[in-house]
Design a protein around this motif. Structure first.
Motif, short mmCIF file in Angstrom:
data_model
loop_
_atom_site.label_atom_id
_atom_site.label_comp_id
_atom_site.label_asym_id
_atom_site.label_seq_id
_atom_site.Cartn_x
_atom_site.Cartn_y
_atom_site.Cartn_z
N GLY A 48 0.72 -1.12 -0.01
CA GLY A 48 -0.04 0.00 0.03
C GLY A 48 0.94 1.22 -0.03
N VAL A 49 1.79 1.40 0.57
CA VAL A 49 2.74 2.33 0.91
C VAL A 49 3.66 2.61 -0.50
N MET A 51 2.55 1.59 -3.45
CA MET A 51 1.67 1.93 -4.56
C MET A 51 1.10 3.50 -4.18
N LEU A 52 1.17 3.96 -3.09
CA LEU A 52 0.78 5.26 -2.81
C LEU A 52 1.61 6.06 -3.05
N LEU A 53 2.92 5.88 -2.89
CA LEU A 53 4.04 6.64 -3.21
C LEU A 53 4.15 6.80 -4.81
N LEU A 54 4.16 5.62 -5.55
CA LEU A 54 4.12 5.73 -7.02
C LEU A 54 3.16 6.40 -7.75
N LEU A 55 1.70 6.20 -6.96
CA LEU A 55 0.75 7.22 -7.55
C LEU A 55 0.68 8.65 -7.31
N SER A 56 1.53 8.89 -6.23
CA SER A 56 1.82 10.50 -5.86
C SER A 56 2.75 10.80 -6.83
N LEU A 57 3.68 10.00 -7.32
CA LEU A 57 4.76 10.60 -8.33
C LEU A 57 4.24 10.76 -9.52
N ALA A 58 2.99 10.07 -9.80
CA ALA A 58 2.38 9.93 -11.08
C ALA A 58 1.71 11.35 -11.17
N ALA A 59 1.20 11.86 -10.18
CA ALA A 59 0.26 13.03 -10.21
C ALA A 59 0.99 14.35 -9.85
N ILE A 69 5.53 14.80 2.22
CA ILE A 69 5.92 13.67 3.09
C ILE A 69 6.40 14.23 4.34
N LEU A 70 7.63 15.16 4.23
CA LEU A 70 8.27 15.65 5.32
C LEU A 70 7.34 16.72 6.22
N LEU A 71 6.30 17.45 5.41
CA LEU A 71 5.28 18.31 6.13
C LEU A 71 4.31 17.50 7.02
N ALA A 72 3.82 16.40 6.34
CA ALA A 72 3.08 15.65 7.21
C ALA A 72 3.74 15.08 8.48
N LEU A 73 4.87 14.58 8.36
CA LEU A 73 5.59 14.18 9.23
C LEU A 73 5.85 15.14 10.50
N LEU A 74 6.34 16.45 9.92
CA LEU A 74 6.54 17.58 10.84
C LEU A 74 5.05 18.01 11.76
N CYS A 75 4.04 17.91 10.94
CA CYS A 75 2.69 18.23 11.38
C CYS A 75 2.63 17.30 12.60
N VAL A 76 2.78 16.05 12.38
CA VAL A 76 2.58 14.95 13.43
C VAL A 76 3.50 15.00 14.74
N THR A 165 4.51 4.69 -14.74
CA THR A 165 3.42 3.53 -15.12
C THR A 165 4.12 2.31 -15.04
N ILE A 166 5.33 2.15 -15.76
CA ILE A 166 6.09 0.92 -15.65
C ILE A 166 6.37 0.44 -14.36
N LEU A 167 6.71 1.33 -13.49
CA LEU A 167 7.04 1.13 -11.81
C LEU A 167 5.74 0.64 -11.11
N ILE A 168 4.72 1.32 -11.29
CA ILE A 168 3.28 1.07 -11.09
C ILE A 168 3.22 -0.60 -11.49
#
Length: 220
Positions: A48-49, A51-59, A69-76, A165-168
């Motif tokens: 899941g992680v 796939m989420l990372l690859l889909l994020s890189l696709a968008a 990712i770093l901003l979310a970690l800092l917020c937590v 897409t190939i990586l996904i």
């Protein structure tokens, strides 16, 4: 009689080599357990992680993904730090910094560990360079032709799919094909043997038609 310092260095180097080999074996077993879903919860999290990372890189761009990712970690961590400070102020406790245990841990990479992984990577790099030299300098004409056909087919793949897409697709296949093969091993092996026999027969016929000078590298 050998010098004690020399013996000590030889023992330490042999121990380091043994530790490196054991770590490689352990990592191979860990990857195998992941792709074969020995622990469904762990494999599901990794899949899941990734796939989420690859889909994020696709968008988004890689800069945006890393920043989010770093901003979310800092917020937590900041939110947790403020929450614990408020709780300590209300309860008038002296627990101290909530991340004190993590801050006291040594996160530096030991030189021995770094050199061990560099040596392992260097082994794979040298092996790859040797194989590329053999193929591109046409030591074996048939193997070089196989590479040429593979590269020609990849040009069509690249025209249809981009790198992400190939990586996904590769991520999906890595986490599905081993499990499918394990459940249908007998039937798959049967068809693989048939295909291998046909390919070997075709290659043998091709090598018979090659001039003797081109087959010399193969026979030697």
């Amino acid at each position: 009689m050998a010098d004690p310092m020399t013996q000590s260095s030889q023992i330490s180097s042999s121990q380091g080599l043994a530790d490196g080999q054991n770590s490689v074996k352990d990592s191979k077993f860990a990857v195998k357990d992941l792709v074969y879903w020995r622990d469904p919860k762990k494999s599901g999290v990794v899949f899941g992680v990734s796939m989420l990372l690859l889909l994020s890189l696709a968008a988004f761009s890689i800069v945006s993904v890393v920043s989010y990712i770093l901003l979310a970690l800092l917020c937590v961590t900041i939110s947790f730090r403020i929450y614990k400070s408020v709780v300590q102020a209300v309860q008038k406790s002296g627990d101290g910094h909530p991340f004190k245990a993590f801050m006291e841990k040594d996160v530096s990479v030991p030189p021995e560990t770094f050199r061990k992984h560099v040596d392992q990577c260097l082994t794979y790099v040298n092996r790859a360079l040797k194989q590329m030299s053999r193929l591109f300098l046409v030591e074996d004409l048939v193997d070089s032709l196989k590479l040429a056909v593979a590269m020609w087919l990849l040009t069509y793949v690249g025209a249809v799919f981009n790198g992400i897409t190939i990586l996904i697709l590769a991520d999906i296949l890595i986490f599905t094909l081993p499990l499918v093969y394990e459940k249908n091993k007998t039937q798959i092996d049967k068809y693989v043997d048939i295909a291998r026999t046909q390919i070997n027969t075709t290659m043998a016929k091709l090598q018979e038609k090659l001039p003797a000078s081109m087959k010399r590298g193969k026979t030697e």
